[in-house]
Write a protein that holds these residues in place. Structure first.
Motif, PDB file in Angstrom:
ATOM      1  N   HIS A 113       8.169 -29.856 -37.228  1.00  0.00           N
ATOM      2  CA  HIS A 113       9.095 -30.027 -36.117  1.00  0.00           C
ATOM      3  C   HIS A 113      10.382 -29.230 -36.283  1.00  0.00           C
ATOM      4  O   HIS A 113      11.386 -29.526 -35.668  1.00  0.00           O
ATOM      5  CB  HIS A 113       9.401 -31.520 -35.922  1.00  0.00           C
ATOM      6  N   THR A 114      10.355 -28.197 -37.132  1.00  0.00           N
ATOM      7  CA  THR A 114      11.477 -27.272 -37.195  1.00  0.00           C
ATOM      8  C   THR A 114      11.287 -26.212 -36.123  1.00  0.00           C
ATOM      9  O   THR A 114      10.233 -26.113 -35.495  1.00  0.00           O
ATOM     10  CB  THR A 114      11.560 -26.590 -38.575  1.00  0.00           C
ATOM     11  N   VAL A 115      12.298 -25.378 -35.921  1.00  0.00           N
ATOM     12  CA  VAL A 115      12.203 -24.334 -34.902  1.00  0.00           C
ATOM     13  C   VAL A 115      11.058 -23.381 -35.219  1.00  0.00           C
ATOM     14  O   VAL A 115      10.308 -22.963 -34.363  1.00  0.00           O
ATOM     15  CB  VAL A 115      13.548 -23.574 -34.788  1.00  0.00           C
ATOM     16  N   GLN A 123       4.809 -27.710 -24.184  1.00  0.00           N
ATOM     17  CA  GLN A 123       3.754 -27.655 -25.187  1.00  0.00           C
ATOM     18  C   GLN A 123       3.205 -26.249 -25.376  1.00  0.00           C
ATOM     19  O   GLN A 123       2.887 -25.851 -26.499  1.00  0.00           O
ATOM     20  CB  GLN A 123       2.620 -28.606 -24.793  1.00  0.00           C
ATOM     21  N   TYR A 124       3.104 -25.495 -24.278  1.00  0.00           N
ATOM     22  CA  TYR A 124       2.425 -24.195 -24.352  1.00  0.00           C
ATOM     23  C   TYR A 124       3.294 -23.012 -23.943  1.00  0.00           C
ATOM     24  O   TYR A 124       2.848 -21.868 -24.030  1.00  0.00           O
ATOM     25  CB  TYR A 124       1.166 -24.224 -23.478  1.00  0.00           C
ATOM     26  N   GLU A 136      10.471 -16.883 -31.730  1.00  0.00           N
ATOM     27  CA  GLU A 136      10.027 -16.297 -30.457  1.00  0.00           C
ATOM     28  C   GLU A 136       9.283 -17.332 -29.623  1.00  0.00           C
ATOM     29  O   GLU A 136       9.504 -17.449 -28.409  1.00  0.00           O
ATOM     30  CB  GLU A 136       9.128 -15.095 -30.737  1.00  0.00           C
ATOM     31  N   ARG A 137       8.421 -18.107 -30.271  1.00  0.00           N
ATOM     32  CA  ARG A 137       7.670 -19.147 -29.553  1.00  0.00           C
ATOM     33  C   ARG A 137       8.615 -20.235 -29.055  1.00  0.00           C
ATOM     34  O   ARG A 137       8.449 -20.754 -27.946  1.00  0.00           O
ATOM     35  CB  ARG A 137       6.613 -19.745 -30.489  1.00  0.00           C
ATOM     36  N   TYR A 138       9.595 -20.569 -29.848  1.00  0.00           N
ATOM     37  CA  TYR A 138      10.561 -21.598 -29.462  1.00  0.00           C
ATOM     38  C   TYR A 138      11.308 -21.183 -28.193  1.00  0.00           C
ATOM     39  O   TYR A 138      11.407 -21.956 -27.228  1.00  0.00           O
ATOM     40  CB  TYR A 138      11.546 -21.840 -30.599  1.00  0.00           C
ATOM     41  N   ARG A 196      12.470 -21.025 -22.219  1.00  0.00           N
ATOM     42  CA  ARG A 196      12.464 -20.275 -20.954  1.00  0.00           C
ATOM     43  C   ARG A 196      11.507 -20.921 -19.959  1.00  0.00           C
ATOM     44  O   ARG A 196      11.797 -20.987 -18.758  1.00  0.00           O
ATOM     45  CB  ARG A 196      12.064 -18.814 -21.203  1.00  0.00           C
ATOM     46  N   ALA A 197      10.375 -21.394 -20.468  1.00  0.00           N
ATOM     47  CA  ALA A 197       9.399 -22.032 -19.603  1.00  0.00           C
ATOM     48  C   ALA A 197       9.956 -23.327 -19.002  1.00  0.00           C
ATOM     49  O   ALA A 197       9.715 -23.635 -17.833  1.00  0.00           O
ATOM     50  CB  ALA A 197       8.112 -22.325 -20.385  1.00  0.00           C
ATOM     51  N   VAL A 198      10.713 -24.076 -19.802  1.00  0.00           N
ATOM     52  CA  VAL A 198      11.327 -25.307 -19.293  1.00  0.00           C
ATOM     53  C   VAL A 198      12.344 -24.980 -18.199  1.00  0.00           C
ATOM     54  O   VAL A 198      12.397 -25.641 -17.152  1.00  0.00           O
ATOM     55  CB  VAL A 198      11.998 -26.092 -20.434  1.00  0.00           C
ATOM     56  N   GLU A 199      13.161 -23.953 -18.426  1.00  0.00           N
ATOM     57  CA  GLU A 199      14.136 -23.545 -17.410  1.00  0.00           C
ATOM     58  C   GLU A 199      13.425 -23.125 -16.122  1.00  0.00           C
ATOM     59  O   GLU A 199      13.871 -23.455 -15.011  1.00  0.00           O
ATOM     60  CB  GLU A 199      14.985 -22.390 -17.952  1.00  0.00           C
TER      61      GLU A 199
END
Length: 271
Positions: A115-117, A170-171, A121-123, A128-131
């Motif tokens: 559960h770390t960053v 998640q993705y 790049e994936r983080y 960005r996907a959430v925004e």
């Protein structure tokens, strides 16, 4: 914690957040739908002293033998927890050893690695996907809709937003969702705003009774939440999905995780 009669008490014990223990443990418990469980998560147990406190809590919880799912990497802490009178299921030990042997190296002793960053790049892709999901929730914006990986289409309160957010978090998928309203009917086509992206569209439906119940919590005793209105809207939506050949799933019978898996499989998305 006072146990519910006939419920098996289950502890998820972790040296980190407890999310992994909960996820894996609940996945196993889901195979016993006829049984009742009372769950308690105890995170951040990373010392022998903390483990001893957990043992006391486990043994005070119930007279029956509880179940303990644990994801604890430090041997001394794990051994202390296993001293509790309970049925212990270590979700890491055997699998971690097998993985070390397969990879030819030893696992890191640092706690909370999952559960770390981690992959930066994936983080940031997920953020960005959430925004994107927030901006395009419930048809609020059509900007950059051509960038969407998925466009979820459904009547109000069928589960568009939770599914959208799950796919984003998640993705890292760019997901927009569009609400079907009375203004979109009658029509033989998808609404104009999403019509160019038919190949990326996926529909949600539910049962009229379930939709009425959910809407009643928001607007009780309204036309919006009436069983008749919900029945009409769902029938129109499902007819539209079939006419336009877009896949759809009934959200009343599936979890967000299951719906997300169906969406990715149907649209051939490989995250």
């Amino acid at each position: 914690m006072s146990p519910t009669p006939d419920a098996t008490v289950v502890f998820f014990v972790s040296d980190s957040t407890g999310i992994t223990a909960e996820t894996l443990g609940n996945a196993l418990l889901a195979n016993f739908p006829g049984l009742s469980f009372q769950r308690r998560t105890i995170p951040f147990i990373d010392s022998v002293e903390g483990a001893r406190a957990v043992v006391r809590e486990i043994e005070a919880a119930t007279v029956a033998e509880p179940i303990v799912f644990s994801t604890v990497k430090t041997p001394e802490v794990g051994e202390t927890i296993r001293a509790a009178r309970a049925r212990h299921i270590d979700l890491l030990s055997g699998h971690l050893t097998e993985l070390e042997q397969s990879l030819g190296t030893t696992a890191s002793e640092q706690l909370g690695q999952f559960h770390t960053v981690g992959d930066t790049e994936r983080y940031f892709a997920r953020m960005r996907a959430v925004e994107y999901a927030i901006e395009h929730d419930d048809g609020q914006s059509y900007r950059a809709l051509d960038q969407a990986d998925v466009v979820i289409v459904a009547p109000s309160r069928c589960g568009k937003t939770p599914t959208t957010m799950y796919l984003a978090l998640q993705y890292g998928l760019l997901v927009a969702n569009y609400p079907l309203t009375d203004d979109d009917f009658p029509t033989d086509h998808l609404p104009r705003a999403v019509r160019p992206y038919t190949a990326r569209c996926f529909g949600l439906t539910t049962t009229p009774l379930r939709l009425s119940q959910v809407r009643h919590e928001r607007r009780p005793n309204s036309t919006y939440s009436s069983l008749a209105q919900c029945t009409v809207e769902l029938r129109r939506a499902e007819d539209l999905y079939r006419r336009t050949h877009i896949p759809f799933v009934n959200s009343a019978t599936k979890s967000v995780e299951e719906m997300s898996a169906v969406i990715m499989q149907s649209l051939k998305i490989r995250p």
